[in-house]
Design an enzyme around this catalytic site. Structure first.
Site, PDB file in Angstrom:
ATOM      1  N   CYS A  21      38.649  13.005   5.907  1.00 26.17           N
ATOM      2  CA  CYS A  21      37.927  12.328   6.957  1.00 26.17           C
ATOM      3  C   CYS A  21      37.157  11.307   6.225  1.00 26.17           C
ATOM      4  O   CYS A  21      36.051  11.453   5.522  1.00 26.17           O
ATOM      5  CB  CYS A  21      37.088  13.330   7.821  1.00 26.17           C
ATOM      6  SG  CYS A  21      35.855  12.465   8.989  1.00 26.17           S
ATOM      7  N   HIS A  41      41.630  11.924   9.070  1.00 25.25           N
ATOM      8  CA  HIS A  41      40.644  11.293  10.094  1.00 25.25           C
ATOM      9  C   HIS A  41      40.393   9.919   9.469  1.00 25.25           C
ATOM     10  O   HIS A  41      39.876   9.857   8.159  1.00 25.25           O
ATOM     11  CB  HIS A  41      39.294  12.042  10.429  1.00 25.25           C
ATOM     12  CG  HIS A  41      39.438  13.312  11.271  1.00 25.25           C
ATOM     13  ND1 HIS A  41      38.389  14.041  11.416  1.00 25.25           N
ATOM     14  CD2 HIS A  41      40.630  14.000  11.813  1.00 25.25           C
ATOM     15  CE1 HIS A  41      38.937  15.034  12.180  1.00 25.25           C
ATOM     16  NE2 HIS A  41      40.230  15.001  12.421  1.00 25.25           N
ATOM     17  N   ASP A  84      38.967   8.421  14.417  1.00 22.34           N
ATOM     18  CA  ASP A  84      37.885   9.614  14.748  1.00 22.34           C
ATOM     19  C   ASP A  84      36.712   9.046  15.637  1.00 22.34           C
ATOM     20  O   ASP A  84      37.250   7.995  16.448  1.00 22.34           O
ATOM     21  CB  ASP A  84      37.216   9.710  13.020  1.00 22.34           C
ATOM     22  CG  ASP A  84      36.770  11.124  12.976  1.00 22.34           C
ATOM     23  OD1 ASP A  84      36.726  11.959  14.235  1.00 22.34           O
ATOM     24  OD2 ASP A  84      36.208  11.944  12.001  1.00 22.34           O
ATOM     25  N   HIS A  85      35.402   9.105  15.219  1.00 22.51           N
ATOM     26  CA  HIS A  85      34.625   8.872  16.207  1.00 22.51           C
ATOM     27  C   HIS A  85      34.587   7.186  16.420  1.00 22.51           C
ATOM     28  O   HIS A  85      34.924   6.395  15.483  1.00 22.51           O
ATOM     29  CB  HIS A  85      33.020   8.908  15.655  1.00 22.51           C
ATOM     30  CG  HIS A  85      32.894  10.485  15.526  1.00 22.51           C
ATOM     31  ND1 HIS A  85      31.885  11.022  14.447  1.00 22.51           N
ATOM     32  CD2 HIS A  85      33.408  11.703  16.007  1.00 22.51           C
ATOM     33  CE1 HIS A  85      31.972  12.316  14.707  1.00 22.51           C
ATOM     34  NE2 HIS A  85      32.991  12.676  15.409  1.00 22.51           N
ATOM     35  N   TYR A 120      33.555   9.948  21.279  1.00 17.51           N
ATOM     36  CA  TYR A 120      34.915  10.077  21.747  1.00 17.51           C
ATOM     37  C   TYR A 120      35.117   9.481  23.277  1.00 17.51           C
ATOM     38  O   TYR A 120      35.715   9.934  24.127  1.00 17.51           O
ATOM     39  CB  TYR A 120      35.269  11.720  22.067  1.00 17.51           C
ATOM     40  CG  TYR A 120      35.245  12.312  20.774  1.00 17.51           C
ATOM     41  CD1 TYR A 120      36.483  12.193  19.853  1.00 17.51           C
ATOM     42  CD2 TYR A 120      34.332  13.045  20.074  1.00 17.51           C
ATOM     43  CE1 TYR A 120      36.650  12.685  18.674  1.00 17.51           C
ATOM     44  CE2 TYR A 120      34.212  13.526  18.716  1.00 17.51           C
ATOM     45  CZ  TYR A 120      35.516  13.463  18.061  1.00 17.51           C
ATOM     46  OH  TYR A 120      35.671  13.954  16.756  1.00 17.51           O
TER      47      TYR A 120
HETATM   48  C1  DNO Z   1      33.663  14.304  12.589  1.00 16.97           C
HETATM   49  C2  DNO Z   1      34.564  15.287  13.394  1.00 16.97           C
HETATM   50  C3  DNO Z   1      34.382  16.509  13.185  1.00 16.97           C
HETATM   51  C4  DNO Z   1      35.320  17.702  13.237  1.00 16.97           C
HETATM   52  C5  DNO Z   1      35.079  18.942  12.861  1.00 16.97           C
HETATM   53  C6  DNO Z   1      36.161  19.811  12.350  1.00 16.97           C
HETATM   54  O1  DNO Z   1      34.099  13.590  11.440  1.00 16.97           O
HETATM   55  O2  DNO Z   1      36.007  14.705  12.873  1.00 16.97           O
HETATM   56  O3  DNO Z   1      33.165  16.881  14.099  1.00 16.97           O
HETATM   57  O4  DNO Z   1      35.852  17.487  14.512  1.00 16.97           O
HETATM   58  O5  DNO Z   1      34.114  19.264  11.819  1.00 16.97           O
HETATM   59  O6  DNO Z   1      36.002  21.023  12.598  1.00 16.97           O
HETATM   60 MN    MN Z   2      36.290  13.672  11.114  1.00 19.60          MN
END
Ligand code: DNO
Ligand code: MN
Length: 367
Positions: free
Chosen positions: A244, A271, A316-317, A330
């Site tokens: 990520c 991510h 991701d976010h 999201y």
């Molecule tokens: C933040 C998101 C996280 C993710 C969880 C996976 O970067 O991608 O909140 O969903 O940590 O377990």
């Molecule tokens: Mn993430």
């Protein structure tokens, strides 16, 4: 890379599957059964329900995010074995409908942590914000009140029922050092990775977000050396990571393109998102564009491209735009634009490499 999009389920997400369908190049949804209590086995009939909804829209369900880990496993309590047995059963159930990757995290108590869910950016949009000094001086209960009382959605990792026992949990973690957490993770992996291997599943741990200690709780999936150590705990292709860029990118010492090069064989899921870091340790989530934040999204994609990456990727976010009412981070619009940005870079990488190859061939033909 294979593009996927996180969807929280019917009745649990403001974004609909037929909207996701209109984002170019999305092949699957990233999903979970968010109402199943952490530690329970996921029932096969509920899994089949999501599969059917996805099928109706021509999406696959190869990636699950997350099957969360019961705190007793992270704490290393004797009761962990029953939760590990349930986890193994869930892995088998998921494999039976064709799931390929299971994302999870090993953060004590909290999943991602921010101090503001809807902070205004200069352009009038809002985004999630982390104020370092605030976290350092804050009673975690205050933060829990703010985040778990979101009137519209229950936020994964911040479910009010789970957080009721927060004081006890904090007490229990007093005795758990970073080394204990490593040992508890190893114990868990030694149990589940053989089951994942036998069922064709890749487990993909998500890094800690942010990747440093908060509220005195240990955190270990934070940096390149620690990820290296993690991958060696159980050295198997089924023991992988969700790389990520947003979580790791909050620490300026993390060189994400270098991590892509080093860990490529163990990254089934990526991510990709950006954020802006401030000198005082604060950060805010921005658009995915390299110029808007501190993370070089172009270099990250180039590293994936140069390594022939064929794994799953999701934006991701994102920010919250045009007054949309959505889960924090999201919404539909910014993540959809994020995808187009990622494709823009990817497609031009592909094109420029092909053109270079053609030029070389042309030169050879000239002789
Ligand atoms: C933040 C998101 C996280 C993710 C969880 C996976 O970067 O991608 O909140 O969903 O940590 O377990
Ligand atoms: Mn993430």
């Amino acid at each position: 890379m294979e593009m996927v999009f996180r969807w929280f389920g019917s009745g649990n997400d403001a974004v609909q599957l037929d909207q996701i369908k209109q984002i170019p190049g999305v092949e699957g949804i990233v999903w979970a059964l968010h109402d199943i209590p952490v530690g329970d086995e996921w029932p096969i009939n509920r899994i089949a329900e999501v599969k059917q909804q996805a099928d109706e829209h021509g999406f696959h369900i190869d990636v699950v995010e997350s099957v969360n880990i019961h705190e007793d496993i992270k704490l290393g309590l004797p009761t962990r074995d029953k939760y590990i047995a349930n986890y193994k059963a869930t892995i088998k159930n998921l494999a039976s409908v064709g799931v390929k990757v299971i994302c999870y995290n090993f953060m004590p108590v909290f999943d991602w942590t921010r101090t503001e869910l809807y902070k205004k950016l200069d352009d009038g949009s809002t985004a999630m914000f982390y104020e370092k000094a605030k976290v350092e001086n804050m009673d975690p209960m205050e933060l829990v009140d703010e985040i778990s009382n979101n009137p519209d959605f229950t936020i994964p990792g911040w479910e009010p029922e789970r957080l009721k026992s927060l004081a006890n949990l904090f007490g229990a973690y007093q005795k758990v050092s970073e080394e204990d957490l490593w040992n508890n993770l190893k114990y868990f992996l030694e149990e589940i990775i053989p089951v994942a291997e036998a069922n064709g599943i890749k487990m993909a741990i998500h890094p800690d977000d942010p990747p440093w200690k908060i509220f005195g709780l240990p955190r270990i999936i934070t940096s390149q050396p620690n990820i290296r150590r993690f991958l060696q705990l159980v050295d198997s292709p089924s023991n992988g990571i969700t790389l990520c860029s947003g979580s790791l990118g909050t620490d300026p010492n993390n060189d994400i393109p270098d991590m892509v090069h080093e860990f490529i064989d163990r990254i089934p899921f990526a991510h990709i998102r950006n954020l802006k870091r401030y000198d005082n340790g604060d950060f805010i989530e921005t658009s995915h564009r390299t110029k808007d934040g501190s993370v070089d999204i172009y270099e990250i994609l180039k590293a994936y491209y140069d390594n022939g990456f064929t794994g799953y990727v999701r934006p991701d976010h994102g920010r919250h735009l045009w007054n949309e009412k959505c889960r924090p981070g999201y919404g539909l619009y910014d993540r959809a634009m994020g995808i187009m940005y990622l494709w823009g870079i990817w497609d031009s990488l592909e094109r420029s490499v092909n053109e270079k190859e053609l030029a070389v061939l042309d030169k050879k033909l000239d002789y």
